[in-house]
Design an enzyme around this catalytic site. Sequence first.
Site, PDB file in Angstrom:
ATOM      1  N   HIS A   3       0.869  -1.175   0.000  1.00  0.00           N
ATOM      2  CA  HIS A   3       0.000   0.000   0.000  1.00  0.00           C
ATOM      3  C   HIS A   3       0.908   1.227   0.000  1.00  0.00           C
ATOM      4  O   HIS A   3       1.768   1.373   0.867  1.00  0.00           O
ATOM      5  CB  HIS A   3      -0.877  -0.012   1.257  1.00  0.00           C
ATOM      6  CG  HIS A   3      -1.978   1.003   1.247  1.00  0.00           C
ATOM      7  ND1 HIS A   3      -1.754   2.358   1.249  1.00  0.00           N
ATOM      8  CD2 HIS A   3      -3.331   0.861   1.235  1.00  0.00           C
ATOM      9  CE1 HIS A   3      -2.905   3.008   1.249  1.00  0.00           C
ATOM     10  NE2 HIS A   3      -3.887   2.116   1.245  1.00  0.00           N
ATOM     11  N   HIS A  27       0.893   2.361  11.867  1.00  0.00           N
ATOM     12  CA  HIS A  27       1.687   3.542  11.560  1.00  0.00           C
ATOM     13  C   HIS A  27       1.904   4.405  12.804  1.00  0.00           C
ATOM     14  O   HIS A  27       1.013   4.526  13.644  1.00  0.00           O
ATOM     15  CB  HIS A  27       0.920   4.380  10.511  1.00  0.00           C
ATOM     16  CG  HIS A  27       1.706   5.481   9.892  1.00  0.00           C
ATOM     17  ND1 HIS A  27       1.101   6.601   9.346  1.00  0.00           N
ATOM     18  CD2 HIS A  27       3.035   5.643   9.700  1.00  0.00           C
ATOM     19  CE1 HIS A  27       2.029   7.397   8.846  1.00  0.00           C
ATOM     20  NE2 HIS A  27       3.209   6.843   9.060  1.00  0.00           N
ATOM     21  N   GLU A  33      -2.503  13.569  11.965  1.00  0.00           N
ATOM     22  CA  GLU A  33      -3.512  13.149  11.000  1.00  0.00           C
ATOM     23  C   GLU A  33      -4.909  13.324  11.599  1.00  0.00           C
ATOM     24  O   GLU A  33      -5.281  12.640  12.548  1.00  0.00           O
ATOM     25  CB  GLU A  33      -3.315  11.685  10.611  1.00  0.00           C
ATOM     26  CG  GLU A  33      -1.944  11.384  10.016  1.00  0.00           C
ATOM     27  CD  GLU A  33      -1.779   9.906   9.676  1.00  0.00           C
ATOM     28  OE1 GLU A  33      -2.801   9.182   9.657  1.00  0.00           O
ATOM     29  OE2 GLU A  33      -0.635   9.482   9.432  1.00  0.00           O
ATOM     30  N   HIS A  67      -5.125  11.459  15.118  1.00  0.00           N
ATOM     31  CA  HIS A  67      -3.935  10.720  15.538  1.00  0.00           C
ATOM     32  C   HIS A  67      -2.778  11.704  15.483  1.00  0.00           C
ATOM     33  O   HIS A  67      -2.276  12.043  14.410  1.00  0.00           O
ATOM     34  CB  HIS A  67      -3.702   9.515  14.623  1.00  0.00           C
ATOM     35  CG  HIS A  67      -4.874   8.578  14.581  1.00  0.00           C
ATOM     36  ND1 HIS A  67      -5.353   8.021  13.418  1.00  0.00           N
ATOM     37  CD2 HIS A  67      -5.699   8.138  15.570  1.00  0.00           C
ATOM     38  CE1 HIS A  67      -6.393   7.248  13.681  1.00  0.00           C
ATOM     39  NE2 HIS A  67      -6.622   7.309  14.989  1.00  0.00           N
ATOM     40  N   HIS A 117      -1.494   4.129  15.284  1.00  0.00           N
ATOM     41  CA  HIS A 117      -2.830   3.915  14.735  1.00  0.00           C
ATOM     42  C   HIS A 117      -2.741   2.943  13.560  1.00  0.00           C
ATOM     43  O   HIS A 117      -1.665   2.503  13.171  1.00  0.00           O
ATOM     44  CB  HIS A 117      -3.454   5.244  14.288  1.00  0.00           C
ATOM     45  CG  HIS A 117      -2.638   5.976  13.257  1.00  0.00           C
ATOM     46  ND1 HIS A 117      -1.538   6.735  13.589  1.00  0.00           N
ATOM     47  CD2 HIS A 117      -2.749   6.048  11.908  1.00  0.00           C
ATOM     48  CE1 HIS A 117      -1.007   7.256  12.488  1.00  0.00           C
ATOM     49  NE2 HIS A 117      -1.728   6.848  11.450  1.00  0.00           N
TER      50      HIS A 117
END
Length: 457
Positions: free
Chosen positions: A307, A350, A356, A381, A387
């Site tokens: 990803h 992550h 974020e 976050h 997260h």
Amino acid sequence: MASKTESSVFTAEDPYTYLSGFPSHHSTEALPDALPLGRNSPQKPAYGLYAEKLSGSAFTAPRHTNRQSWLYRILPSASHTPFTALLASERTVHPRPAQFRHLPNQLRWSPFDHDPEADFISGLHMIAGAGDVSLKEGLGIYIYACGRSMAPNAAFYNTDGDLLIVPQTGSLDIRTELGRLFVRPHEIAVVPRGVRFHVALPAGEKARGYILETFSQGHFELPELGPIGSNGLANPRDFQVPVASFEDVAARPVWEPFRITTKCDGSLFEATQPHSPWDVVAWHGNYYPYKYNLALFNTIGSISYDHPDPSIFTVLTCPSPVSGTAVADFVIFPPRWLVGEDTFRPPWYHRNTMSEFMGLIAGDYDAKEGGGFEPGGASLHNVMSAHGPDATTAETASEAEQPPMKVGAGSMAFMFESVYCVGVTEWGRVGCGKVQEAYNQHSWTGVRRRFVMPKGS
């Protein structure tokens, strides 16, 4: 060239036409020959208009960052009574930096309440922010919820920074000095610092959404494409800019003075003026409001494995002085195909040096199959706050067959990502009453241990 675009995702028709292209230099006039030729400030502009320059950057800013427009209007903006501060009971919109709480915990909010009595300005609530408005460093994140239009004689402008508006429910009919924008869920609008505007709601509608305010010295721009090439992500031609549209209140039999409200260093001030703020007959330049249809985003992704970083989904960025980092990126997660082989397909677990903040316009977010992240809600976050996919999503993604799969049909999630450590306001922590106290427990305490010690180790 004026344009009009529609998409099957919209239920309301856009009544306006637009100029196409960002960050192009545009010219538009509502009366023939209202724009002067060969000069910006003639001694006697056509129709007895006044020339007024609107500067969004320093005069000496480099050409590629210089933002300015020339407006030709019936009376200059300076013609108003002195601004006076609104009472504290009538709200300070932006808390001082010392009032932010910077928290290491993951935060998630249930959908925020609609307020049927509020208009767009009185329905603004700051949920989080960082930096110092007076130094032009930082950002603010707001929720708006309103059930009525602003008063017909009201206008607002933001001294502190640019506003990126993300409707979640309800269309916004935005009248600006430079023309009109009709903005619906799955579209965004940007109103730059200093541009006066008015928000009306279509009859019977209520509206809710999110706002990203950047009070840096720069402005939103398209991200560099690098090896992607010359096209992709948000294409410049798909941004829509208003055409000149004006009113002359002197032609009305009866009218009230206009009330101009501004947010200056976080506090609200008000002045009155005997002429319309919507009296710009013509304008030209590259400093203007605009809108964008998120359905037109050209999504780029991996066609082999892994990803990619979510930066690949950036629509607009407001760069910081540090190369490669942003005061704020506006990132979306639209419907898209996942084809990675031997790949954990959801966004990975992550910890990030950036903060974020996420919201959901419609549908479900593919990293939160366990529920709790709902349209009209949000999550934060902060810097280095761990997260990732919730336990349900992780289990499914780790065991599923992996044919090519389209995810996010009917969905649109977004992220405001910032280099700043984002603090939460009192309203965001307590006043809104929407914090999900069990967010961490609900999402990650159920992640299954998969480690198997090799025999003989």
